[in-house]
Design a protein around this motif. Sequence first.
Motif, mmCIF file in Angstrom:
data_model
loop_
_atom_site.group_PDB
_atom_site.id
_atom_site.type_symbol
_atom_site.label_atom_id
_atom_site.label_comp_id
_atom_site.label_asym_id
_atom_site.label_seq_id
_atom_site.Cartn_x
_atom_site.Cartn_y
_atom_site.Cartn_z
ATOM 1 N N LEU A 159 0.827 -1.207 0.000
ATOM 2 C CA LEU A 159 0.000 0.000 0.000
ATOM 3 C C LEU A 159 0.860 1.256 0.000
ATOM 4 C CD1 LEU A 159 -2.902 -0.903 2.460
ATOM 5 C CD2 LEU A 159 -3.140 -0.214 0.081
ATOM 6 N N ASP A 160 1.892 1.260 0.837
ATOM 7 C CA ASP A 160 2.784 2.420 0.883
ATOM 8 C C ASP A 160 3.455 2.648 -0.468
ATOM 9 O OD1 ASP A 160 2.132 2.708 3.539
ATOM 10 O OD2 ASP A 160 3.887 1.633 4.283
ATOM 11 N N GLY A 161 3.900 1.558 -1.103
ATOM 12 C CA GLY A 161 4.536 1.694 -2.413
ATOM 13 C C GLY A 161 3.578 2.191 -3.474
ATOM 14 N N LEU A 162 2.341 1.720 -3.448
ATOM 15 C CA LEU A 162 1.366 2.165 -4.441
ATOM 16 C C LEU A 162 1.002 3.633 -4.251
ATOM 17 C CD1 LEU A 162 -1.222 -0.713 -4.998
ATOM 18 C CD2 LEU A 162 0.196 0.431 -6.703
ATOM 19 N N GLU A 163 0.905 4.060 -3.000
ATOM 20 C CA GLU A 163 0.586 5.463 -2.748
ATOM 21 C C GLU A 163 1.666 6.376 -3.314
ATOM 22 O OE1 GLU A 163 -2.090 5.149 1.345
ATOM 23 O OE2 GLU A 163 0.070 5.467 1.467
ATOM 24 N N ASP A 164 2.920 5.959 -3.222
ATOM 25 C CA ASP A 164 4.002 6.764 -3.789
ATOM 26 C C ASP A 164 4.006 6.712 -5.316
ATOM 27 O OD1 ASP A 164 4.798 7.370 -1.223
ATOM 28 O OD2 ASP A 164 6.276 5.745 -1.114
ATOM 29 N N ALA A 165 3.595 5.569 -5.880
ATOM 30 C CA ALA A 165 3.662 5.398 -7.334
ATOM 31 C C ALA A 165 2.501 6.055 -8.067
ATOM 32 C CB ALA A 165 3.703 3.909 -7.681
ATOM 33 N N ILE A 166 1.401 6.296 -7.375
ATOM 34 C CA ILE A 166 0.215 6.811 -8.052
ATOM 35 C C ILE A 166 0.461 8.178 -8.678
ATOM 36 C CG2 ILE A 166 -2.021 7.866 -7.496
ATOM 37 C CD1 ILE A 166 -2.717 5.411 -5.940
ATOM 38 N N LEU A 167 1.138 9.060 -7.951
ATOM 39 C CA LEU A 167 1.330 10.425 -8.435
ATOM 40 C C LEU A 167 2.301 10.510 -9.604
ATOM 41 C CD1 LEU A 167 1.474 12.312 -5.017
ATOM 42 C CD2 LEU A 167 -0.489 12.001 -6.542
ATOM 43 N N GLU A 168 3.154 9.474 -9.745
ATOM 44 C CA GLU A 168 4.138 9.504 -10.823
ATOM 45 C C GLU A 168 3.871 8.438 -11.872
ATOM 46 O OE1 GLU A 168 7.880 9.009 -8.929
ATOM 47 O OE2 GLU A 168 7.715 10.834 -7.710
ATOM 48 N N ALA A 169 2.731 7.769 -11.799
ATOM 49 C CA ALA A 169 2.459 6.642 -12.697
ATOM 50 C C ALA A 169 2.215 7.133 -14.116
ATOM 51 C CB ALA A 169 1.243 5.867 -12.203
ATOM 52 N N THR A 170 2.799 6.420 -15.071
ATOM 53 C CA THR A 170 2.556 6.685 -16.497
ATOM 54 C C THR A 170 1.773 5.549 -17.148
ATOM 55 O OG1 THR A 170 4.717 5.714 -17.034
ATOM 56 C CG2 THR A 170 4.620 8.104 -16.721
ATOM 57 N N ASP A 171 1.921 4.346 -16.608
ATOM 58 C CA ASP A 171 1.191 3.194 -17.126
ATOM 59 C C ASP A 171 -0.079 3.010 -16.298
ATOM 60 O OD1 ASP A 171 0.254 0.851 -18.143
ATOM 61 O OD2 ASP A 171 2.131 -0.265 -17.973
ATOM 62 N N THR A 172 -1.171 3.596 -16.771
ATOM 63 C CA THR A 172 -2.413 3.587 -15.999
ATOM 64 C C THR A 172 -2.983 2.184 -15.864
ATOM 65 O OG1 THR A 172 -3.657 4.073 -18.015
ATOM 66 C CG2 THR A 172 -2.950 5.945 -16.674
ATOM 67 N N ARG A 173 -2.825 1.354 -16.877
ATOM 68 C CA ARG A 173 -3.370 0.004 -16.796
ATOM 69 C C ARG A 173 -2.670 -0.814 -15.713
ATOM 70 N NH1 ARG A 173 -4.256 -2.004 -23.090
ATOM 71 N NH2 ARG A 173 -5.794 -0.403 -23.670
ATOM 72 N N GLU A 174 -1.358 -0.675 -15.596
ATOM 73 C CA GLU A 174 -0.609 -1.435 -14.598
ATOM 74 C C GLU A 174 -0.978 -0.986 -13.192
ATOM 75 O OE1 GLU A 174 1.940 -4.106 -12.777
ATOM 76 O OE2 GLU A 174 1.111 -4.038 -14.799
ATOM 77 N N ILE A 175 -1.093 0.323 -12.996
ATOM 78 C CA ILE A 175 -1.463 0.818 -11.669
ATOM 79 C C ILE A 175 -2.870 0.349 -11.307
ATOM 80 C CG2 ILE A 175 -2.062 2.904 -10.396
ATOM 81 C CD1 ILE A 175 0.863 2.388 -10.403
ATOM 82 N N THR A 176 -3.784 0.408 -12.260
ATOM 83 C CA THR A 176 -5.145 -0.059 -11.999
ATOM 84 C C THR A 176 -5.150 -1.539 -11.647
ATOM 85 O OG1 THR A 176 -6.021 1.588 -13.545
ATOM 86 C CG2 THR A 176 -7.459 -0.243 -12.960
ATOM 87 N N ARG A 177 -4.355 -2.331 -12.372
ATOM 88 C CA ARG A 177 -4.283 -3.767 -12.087
ATOM 89 C C ARG A 177 -3.754 -4.020 -10.679
ATOM 90 N NH1 ARG A 177 -0.962 -7.683 -11.563
ATOM 91 N NH2 ARG A 177 0.817 -6.275 -11.802
ATOM 92 N N GLN A 178 -2.722 -3.279 -10.272
ATOM 93 C CA GLN A 178 -2.147 -3.470 -8.945
ATOM 94 C C GLN A 178 -3.140 -3.078 -7.849
ATOM 95 O OE1 GLN A 178 1.802 -1.870 -8.353
ATOM 96 N NE2 GLN A 178 2.372 -2.227 -10.473
ATOM 97 N N ILE A 179 -3.858 -1.979 -8.052
ATOM 98 C CA ILE A 179 -4.821 -1.535 -7.044
ATOM 99 C C ILE A 179 -5.939 -2.563 -6.896
ATOM 100 C CG2 ILE A 179 -6.561 0.208 -6.516
ATOM 101 C CD1 ILE A 179 -4.763 2.294 -7.742
ATOM 102 N N LEU A 180 -6.456 -3.062 -8.016
ATOM 103 C CA LEU A 180 -7.549 -4.029 -7.950
ATOM 104 C C LEU A 180 -7.075 -5.353 -7.359
ATOM 105 C CD1 LEU A 180 -9.378 -3.346 -11.334
ATOM 106 C CD2 LEU A 180 -9.990 -2.556 -9.034
ATOM 107 N N ALA A 181 -5.841 -5.757 -7.675
ATOM 108 C CA ALA A 181 -5.312 -6.998 -7.092
ATOM 109 C C ALA A 181 -5.163 -6.865 -5.581
ATOM 110 C CB ALA A 181 -3.972 -7.335 -7.736
ATOM 111 N N LEU A 182 -4.682 -5.712 -5.135
ATOM 112 C CA LEU A 182 -4.538 -5.488 -3.697
ATOM 113 C C LEU A 182 -5.903 -5.407 -3.018
ATOM 114 C CD1 LEU A 182 -2.331 -5.137 -1.615
ATOM 115 C CD2 LEU A 182 -2.371 -2.684 -2.032
ATOM 116 N N LYS A 183 -6.847 -4.800 -3.692
ATOM 117 C CA LYS A 183 -8.202 -4.734 -3.137
ATOM 118 C C LYS A 183 -8.791 -6.130 -2.996
ATOM 119 C CE LYS A 183 -12.738 -2.616 -3.863
ATOM 120 N NZ LYS A 183 -13.568 -1.752 -4.743
ATOM 121 N N HIS A 184 -8.518 -6.983 -3.955
ATOM 122 C CA HIS A 184 -9.005 -8.364 -3.881
ATOM 123 C C HIS A 184 -8.401 -9.092 -2.670
ATOM 124 C CE1 HIS A 184 -10.336 -12.319 -5.211
ATOM 125 N NE2 HIS A 184 -9.104 -12.754 -5.051
#
Length: 320
Positions: A159-184
């Motif tokens: 979660l901490d890593g994703l929070e840092d990566a969200i503001l600098e993310a360029t690959d929206t599909r990968e970030i979305t996949r990671q968030i949904l996987a973590l939510k699962h």
Amino acid sequence: MVQVYVHRNGRTTQEPLLDPAWLEAGAGATVWVDLSDPTAEDFTLLAEPFHFHPLAIEDAMAEMHHPKIETYDGCLYAILHGIDSTSSDLATHDVDFFLGANYLVTVHDGLSRSFPEVAVSCVRNDRILGEGSSALMHRLLDTMVDHYRPEVDRIEARLDGLEDAILEATDTREITRQILALKHEVTALRRVILPQRDVMGRLARREFSQISDEVAYRFRDVHDHVVRVADDALMFQDRITAMFEAYLSNVSNRMNEVMKFLTILSTVFLPLTVVAGVYGMNVTLPHLPGGDEVQFWWVMILMGAMAGGMLWFFRRRRWL
């Protein structure tokens, strides 16, 4: 695989077979029968010699059940979940407990790290099984709950890593996949840990005759650990929801910046296109000062002045 551990005359030994005489009230023995990844033949032990209720045996044979606790004719039956040690993601497996006055029967798929650890400790330390079957159940549950903490810490680090990566993310599909996987994963944890918290609470409240007051106090400590894991799971769910909203807001802001740039670009080029279209017509037009050879440069200067003036106006209005 069936493993039998018996405590008699102050010593704990592992036996190849179960002697039904050990289950008698006056036998002076405490028995732990562990069914690890049992076969259909192994399940016959639950009916004979233990004579467990058919509904409890049916639940024990099922692959997955939510945590619960019930009583059947002097036997306490509980389903609880442990961490699957073979999975790289968060995965749990259910463990069935049949608790009697002088015996404990456990049924699981063999993927738990807790049972081999406690089994080795039982053989090395006679006091563990000598304390009674309910104390052994407490030790098993305490070990199972302890294995939740590394998984919870791993989710928190992700979660901490994703929070840092969200503001600098360029690959929206990968970030979305990671968030949904973590939510699962967090949803799966909540689905298991919340009813498990209730089961632990009942074990700690001395509702069952199979559990002495002293052991019930020990279950309070396990219940506290489960409550903390449940609180962490609820907090993770809120963080993921807030994270996803922030991510969508960030994507929307980036889209707005792109649309703003394109709108300004279109607005600047619109009058330039009109000027170029007018002076591109195949008709006689009024000449600007100078000869034919300087008319092109006059048009370029006019278009540049219009573009510069519009950009200055946009800057002054803080649209740029």
